[in-house]
Structures are given as C-alpha cells and as structure tokens.
Design a protein around this motif. Structure first.
Motif, PDB file in Angstrom:
ATOM      1  N   ASP A 218       0.838  -1.196   0.000  1.00 23.63           N
ATOM      2  CA  ASP A 218       0.000   0.000   0.000  1.00 23.63           C
ATOM      3  C   ASP A 218       0.876   1.250   0.000  1.00 23.63           C
ATOM      4  O   ASP A 218       1.823   1.360   0.782  1.00 23.63           O
ATOM      5  CB  ASP A 218      -0.887   0.017   1.258  1.00 23.63           C
ATOM      6  CG  ASP A 218      -1.948  -1.088   1.205  1.00 23.63           C
ATOM      7  OD1 ASP A 218      -2.326  -1.485   0.092  1.00 23.63           O
ATOM      8  OD2 ASP A 218      -2.355  -1.553   2.285  1.00 23.63           O
TER       9      ASP A 218
ATOM     10  N   SER B  14      -2.252  -3.627  -5.081  1.00 25.44           N
ATOM     11  CA  SER B  14      -1.890  -3.502  -3.665  1.00 25.44           C
ATOM     12  C   SER B  14      -2.960  -4.211  -2.842  1.00 25.44           C
ATOM     13  O   SER B  14      -4.092  -4.395  -3.304  1.00 25.44           O
ATOM     14  CB  SER B  14      -1.818  -2.031  -3.268  1.00 25.44           C
ATOM     15  OG  SER B  14      -3.120  -1.468  -3.282  1.00 25.44           O
ATOM     16  N   PRO B  15      -2.618  -4.614  -1.628  1.00 30.52           N
ATOM     17  CA  PRO B  15      -3.635  -5.225  -0.753  1.00 30.52           C
ATOM     18  C   PRO B  15      -4.875  -4.341  -0.643  1.00 30.52           C
ATOM     19  O   PRO B  15      -6.007  -4.833  -0.685  1.00 30.52           O
ATOM     20  CB  PRO B  15      -2.914  -5.333   0.591  1.00 30.52           C
ATOM     21  CG  PRO B  15      -1.472  -5.456   0.225  1.00 30.52           C
ATOM     22  CD  PRO B  15      -1.285  -4.608  -1.003  1.00 30.52           C
ATOM     23  N   GLN B  16      -4.628  -3.031  -0.534  1.00 28.23           N
ATOM     24  CA  GLN B  16      -5.764  -2.109  -0.397  1.00 28.23           C
ATOM     25  C   GLN B  16      -6.680  -2.147  -1.624  1.00 28.23           C
ATOM     26  O   GLN B  16      -7.908  -2.153  -1.497  1.00 28.23           O
ATOM     27  CB  GLN B  16      -5.216  -0.691  -0.200  1.00 28.23           C
ATOM     28  CG  GLN B  16      -6.241   0.266   0.379  1.00 28.23           C
ATOM     29  CD  GLN B  16      -5.672   1.669   0.529  1.00 28.23           C
ATOM     30  OE1 GLN B  16      -4.614   1.991  -0.024  1.00 28.23           O
ATOM     31  NE2 GLN B  16      -6.353   2.507   1.295  1.00 28.23           N
ATOM     32  N   GLU B  17      -6.085  -2.200  -2.804  1.00 28.99           N
ATOM     33  CA  GLU B  17      -6.897  -2.261  -4.031  1.00 28.99           C
ATOM     34  C   GLU B  17      -7.734  -3.534  -4.073  1.00 28.99           C
ATOM     35  O   GLU B  17      -8.894  -3.528  -4.475  1.00 28.99           O
ATOM     36  CB  GLU B  17      -5.995  -2.208  -5.271  1.00 28.99           C
ATOM     37  CG  GLU B  17      -5.498  -0.815  -5.609  1.00 28.99           C
ATOM     38  CD  GLU B  17      -4.488  -0.833  -6.754  1.00 28.99           C
ATOM     39  OE1 GLU B  17      -4.718  -0.127  -7.745  1.00 28.99           O
ATOM     40  OE2 GLU B  17      -3.468  -1.560  -6.636  1.00 28.99           O
TER      41      GLU B  17
ATOM     42  N   GLU C 123      -8.699  -5.183  -1.471  1.00 27.63           N
ATOM     43  CA  GLU C 123      -9.718  -5.030  -0.425  1.00 27.63           C
ATOM     44  C   GLU C 123     -10.919  -4.232  -0.945  1.00 27.63           C
ATOM     45  O   GLU C 123     -12.076  -4.598  -0.690  1.00 27.63           O
ATOM     46  CB  GLU C 123      -9.086  -4.322   0.789  1.00 27.63           C
ATOM     47  CG  GLU C 123      -9.873  -4.501   2.060  1.00 27.63           C
ATOM     48  CD  GLU C 123      -9.207  -3.773   3.236  1.00 27.63           C
ATOM     49  OE1 GLU C 123      -7.949  -3.688   3.244  1.00 27.63           O
ATOM     50  OE2 GLU C 123      -9.946  -3.296   4.107  1.00 27.63           O
ATOM     51  N   VAL C 124     -10.639  -3.158  -1.658  1.00 34.43           N
ATOM     52  CA  VAL C 124     -11.718  -2.347  -2.228  1.00 34.43           C
ATOM     53  C   VAL C 124     -12.590  -3.207  -3.151  1.00 34.43           C
ATOM     54  O   VAL C 124     -13.824  -3.170  -3.078  1.00 34.43           O
ATOM     55  CB  VAL C 124     -11.132  -1.134  -3.005  1.00 34.43           C
ATOM     56  CG1 VAL C 124     -12.210  -0.462  -3.863  1.00 34.43           C
ATOM     57  CG2 VAL C 124     -10.520  -0.132  -2.033  1.00 34.43           C
TER      58      VAL C 124
ATOM     59  N   LYS D  10     -14.693  -5.708  -1.124  1.00 34.27           N
ATOM     60  CA  LYS D  10     -15.820  -5.048  -0.442  1.00 34.27           C
ATOM     61  C   LYS D  10     -16.899  -4.653  -1.430  1.00 34.27           C
ATOM     62  O   LYS D  10     -18.088  -4.763  -1.137  1.00 34.27           O
ATOM     63  CB  LYS D  10     -15.312  -3.835   0.335  1.00 34.27           C
ATOM     64  CG  LYS D  10     -14.549  -4.273   1.588  1.00 34.27           C
ATOM     65  CD  LYS D  10     -14.357  -3.161   2.574  1.00 34.27           C
ATOM     66  CE  LYS D  10     -13.752  -3.738   3.866  1.00 34.27           C
ATOM     67  NZ  LYS D  10     -12.951  -2.749   4.591  1.00 34.27           N
TER      68      LYS D  10
END
Lengths: 358, 358
Positions: free
Chosen positions: B224, B267-270, B272-273, B276
C-alpha cells in the motif's frame, strides 16, 4: 512383445489427433451416422427412464462422455443428452428448475485434449472439463455422475490378452490381428479379457453413478449366437491386407504375429451376464440399431476405410512404421470395395443401464 | 494493434508448454520458492478458517487451481491443500469421514493440457479434471467449489487496456511494455482494467464457491502506498532491454510502442476495495510473504531471468519474432545481475477470502 507393451501401444495412440486429412476429427462421419440413429433412442430413453429427482440434491447435472476422443461426435452426443434432459424438465412443468450442466470429457491421457478443448462449441450450455485416464478404472468421485455415455468406446479392451502374443501358448494368434477367424483358444482368451475388463468397467461406474442415474452405451457388437467369424470383419480384412504385405516382403511375418488389436465384439447376452454379475445396474433398454446408411458398397467403402485408418493408424504405425501406411490403407480400401457391405458394417447396439439403489 | 489482438496474444501463449530447456515446467523454481513459503500459511489458513461442514452435503471435496499452467507447481500446491484438509478432518476426530477429493486444473484453452495430464502425479489422492477457459468468466456450476486456489495468476489482466495502445490517446504507452515508469494516464488505464477484471473474477467465483468455501490467492503485488515505479521492476527491465535493441536497430521502435504486457501489480488495499465492492467474500487473511531466498544477486538473477523468459517468451515471440529471443534474454540476464535484488524480486502477497452466506 509383452502385454504391457501392447497395452501401452493402445494407451499411446487411441485415435489420430489434430485435424489433418487422416485425423479422427475429420473421419468420424461413419460413427456420426450411428449417432444420428442413436440420437432418437437416447432422447426416448431419457424421456422415459430418467428420474429427474436424482439431481435434486446436487448443484448441477453431471454428464460424462467416456472415450470421447477429440470430437466432433462427442459434442453432438452431449448436446443431445443435455437437450433431452431439459425437455424432460420442461415436460414435467419444471422449466424454472432446469439445472446447470457440467460435462466431463474422458479419454486416455494420450488423447489430444488440447484439440478437444480448442474445438469446444462456443455456444455450449454446459461447463466443460476434461478427465484423463482409462475408463476401466475410477475417474470420478462416488455418486457424482448422473448420466454416463460412451459411443464406440467399450469394445476397446484395456489390453491384448497375454496368451495370444505368446508363441508357446495354444492361444498364440499367428497371422491374425483379431480373433474372428482364429482358433477357439484365441477366442477364449479375448472373451476372458473382455469379461475382466467389463467387470472393472461396471464396478467403477457403479461407484461413480448416482442412484437412478443412467448409463448409455453404443457399441459395435455381435448378435447373440452369431459365429465369431462374422465379428470384426473390417478388422480381419485389415489383418489380411497386412498378410498381403508380408507376402510382398514389405512387412515381416513376425511383426504381424506379434500384433493384435485390443478389441472385442460383445453380444447383448454377454453384456447382460456382466451386468447381472455386477448387480448394481438394471437393463432398461437393449436394442440393435438400424444401419444408418443404405448406400452401395462403392460409396461407403472409402468412408469405412478412412474411419478405420483414423481409429487404428496410431497402433499400426507404432508396430509397422509410418512408411507402410499409405500402401496398407490403399489396399484396404480396395478390399472394402469388394466386400459385402452389411458384413463389413457389422452390428451396433445401444444399451441403457440404470443404477439401482443399494 | 487492437486490444482484441493483444488479448489474443495473451490468450494464445500463457506460458511455454512442453518440457524443453526454456519451458515453464523447467523454469518455475523461483515461484516454487514462494509456494514453499506460502505452503505453511495455506495450511494454517485451512486449519483455522475452513469449516468442514461445507462439504457435508457434497459427494466430494472440490478444489480448483486457477491459472494452473503445466506444472509441477500446481501439483505441489494442490497436494498441500489436500493434506491440510485431511489434517483438519483428523484434528476433529473425523478420520473416517475424510471425503474424496476432486481437483479442477484450470487455465486458458491454449495451455498445454496434454502435458499437464501426462505429468499428473501417479500416486495422487484426488480425481483430476482439466477446465479450459479464462478465470475472468464462469468455469464451474453454482456452489460447486470448496477451495479455489490461484498462485501467480491474478496479476495477469484479461487484456491490455485499449487506450495504452492508441497513438492518439493521452494514455499511449510509448517506449514501455508496462506502466511502472509511464505517465499517470497509462497507470490509470491499467488500474481501470484491473478493477474491471477483478470485478469479473470475484463475481464468477462468488457464484461458484460454496458458502463458507475459501479462496487462496498468491500474487505479486505492491505494498500500500508504494510508488508505481517500484512495481513490476523485472518487467520494466525487460522493456528497457527491448529499447536497447531498438537503439541497436534489431527491433523497430513501433513494435515496442505497440506492445504492452497485460499485467497489473495490485496492492492489498486495491484488492480489499474490490472484495468489499463485490460483497460476497470476507477477508480472513491478508499477508505479505517473506522472500523465500536470501541469495545474492549473481546467483538468483539467472533464475529470475529464466523464469521471466518462460512466462513471457510466447508473447514476445509473437510480437518481435523468434530471432531476437536469445539476444534479448542474454541482455536481460546481464541487466538483472546489475540490479538491486529485492527491487527485482518484488513483493508477494497471500490473501484468504471466505465466501459469506447470502
């Protein structure tokens, strides 16, 4: 050659892959004719015999095509089964409950699955999977198949019976490539191999098929009581062509003596005995298929010759070398033209088995 | 070159098949290292997160390996999952209830399934099936998979974003083969393609995975907040080698300009988005994997170079011709040796998703 070697020959070259002029894909019209005839019978069998409750506990309706080769016949057969199952649902007013379909295309590991996958119909209404391995062993989890289908597959034995390749055995099959004009000992050896293989086949399918599930088998066979000399005439003719090449000095006699086709032409009665011994299936339909084409010998002979070449070339090539192929199959086509067409075509049967509850 | 064409390039040559010296089968050691590291985490995830009741209504436990290529890594990964599930049963005193396993090996239709099938482990404890098709679409019936696995697969996009190949677009990606040192417009185009693809991926898997089922994904990604210039360094380096060949007159600049790799380093965040937004999965584990090898640059560079060649050669060959391959990858190996090893290796993540009940 040891039995294991021949078994590997069979394992290594089930059909000619690819899509060249001699490929199985381009030379399976003859079998397609039988498929067309079988098509209606299969639809009828599914309409009358399928209990659609068998798939109610499953997430999808699972169909296996055993010995699928590379298509296109396998796709026609599978499409026909899918349609027949859908019709059955619709006929019972369960249009909205038509399940998803998953189709398992099975053949030997050496089958050209790459080509099979590339030629899968774009607009298919099922999820497709390929399953490599011999159908004389287990291929699927317990109780996971609703309809198993096999067209022109179960007459292939798992291997050539050992004795017929043994010079010191009374069952040595000298000068022939199948058993139809051979001694009683040879016939008995083939018959025993068939019985063993069919036991394995039924045992494996009994575990894999859901209770109430169907098995639809189309195979070239011999009517009850008909003499063995009337079986596998098209193969016996190929053997006689090989012997002609021996006389011409093109092929060594020893190579013909050590070469045998792992093929058996069962009778309905023999299959019935095997099914009863296994005990897990009932026989719902056992029918001889009418011959699909009423053509004259001259027009149908090249078709039969091409078909036999596509199906057998791999094994022939491995034993005798590539260089004899054209000469052999030219000669073969000529002999086919001189043969009695109905004898050459042989007889084809359809059997529908249903998995009984334990 | 239109997007469809590049998409076909990707479709047609996912990895080098066969088992030659440059084949993927012989050059996947580098990924195997990550698999070893992932192995323990996967076992732990299954031990802690798998609810074995999910398979109670099914006849078998079904595992899918998405983007399996030709092995042998797929076999190690699958074996590890099977063992972990068995351990879970044993740990709960349910030794006698261990289910049969069925494993679906999935990759593009152009994957060498023939070789995959031939190299299936003899002593495997599962029924094997091959499933051809893109994992950005549906592959399996509803609710039929208990564990889906993908290792080094989901960073491949379904296609190169159209804009980066369009000379008239501000997102034209001139002189690069991926986006890491490109303009913001290029990065945005890749990011949008990733978002679209991941939406398709999760949507398909949500339908196919049973409630409570797991999805285990290992992928090369970017931490991230790290700058794009740190992503896909090994690919960017390959692009710079191609530009060197342009300067030497071996390759035309136009060909490099029109060539782009359909790869995105999420990225992990991408992720995750995307998860979700899809809404059907919970994230049980999201971890960065420790780098498997603490080797020096000189010893590991040839391994990375061989790996990138095995994975990318098909696409390179189609665009630039076979004759440049040796020169290109010799140069590439040299450049790898001069690079900072950790930057070259990049970062790998493991994520475990669980299918929520609706």
């Amino acid at each position: 050659m040891a039995a294991e070697d021949i078994s590997k020959v069979c394992e290594a070259h089930p059909m000619i892959g690819g899509d060249g002029p001699n490929s199985y894909a381009k030379n399976s019209t003859y079998q397609k004719g039988f498929l067309d005839v079988a098509k209606e019978l299969v639809r009828k069998a599914i309409a009358e015999k399928l209990d659609i409750d068998i798939s109610s506990s499953s997430t999808s309706f699972k169909i296996a095509d055993l010995g699928c080769s590379v298509g296109p016949n396998t796709f026609f057969a599978v499409e026909n089964i899918v349609e027949a199952v859908e019709l059955k649902y619709q006929g019972q007013g369960m249009n909205s409950q038509i399940p998803e379909f998953q189709v398992f295309f099975n053949d030997h590991t050496s089958n050209d699955f790459n080509m099979l996958f590339k030629s899968l119909p774009q607009n298919r209404r099922y999820y497709a999977a390929g399953v490599p391995g011999s159908f004389y062993g287990r291929l699927f989890p317990n109780a996971s198949i609703h309809i198993a289908h096999s067209s022109y597959g179960i007459h292939f034995l798992s291997r050539v019976p050992k004795e017929v390749m043994d010079r010191n055995s009374p069952a040595w099959n000298r000068g022939h490539i199948c058993y139809s004009n051979s001694t009683d000992e040879v016939v008995r050896a083939y018959k025993a191999q068939y019985a063993e293989d069919m036991e394995c086949f039924l045992h494996a399918r009994a575990q894999e098929t859901v209770h109430g599930g169907l098995m639809l088998l189309t195979f070239p066979g011999s009517p009850d009581g008909s003499p063995h000399s009337r079986s596998l005439v098209s193969l016996e003719l190929l053997g006689s062509c090989l012997m002609d090449l021996v006389r011409k000095g093109v092929v060594s006699e020893e190579k013909v003596d050590s070469f045998n086709m792992p093929v058996y032409s069962m009778s309905p009665q023999e299959l019935e005995v095997a099914v009863k011994r296994n005990g897990c299936f009932s026989i719902d339909i056992m029918a001889e298929l009418p011959r699909p084409l009423a053509h004259d010998t001259l027009s149908i002979s090249p078709m039969i010759a091409s078909h036999i070449r596509a199906a057998m070339e791999g094994m022939i090539k491995k034993q005798f070398g590539e260089e004899i192929l054209d000469e052999l199959f030219d000669l073969y086509r000529q002999k086919c033209e001189q043969s009695v067409i109905n004898t050459l075509l042989g007889d084809t049967f359809l059997v529908v088995l249903r998995r009984k509850a334990d």
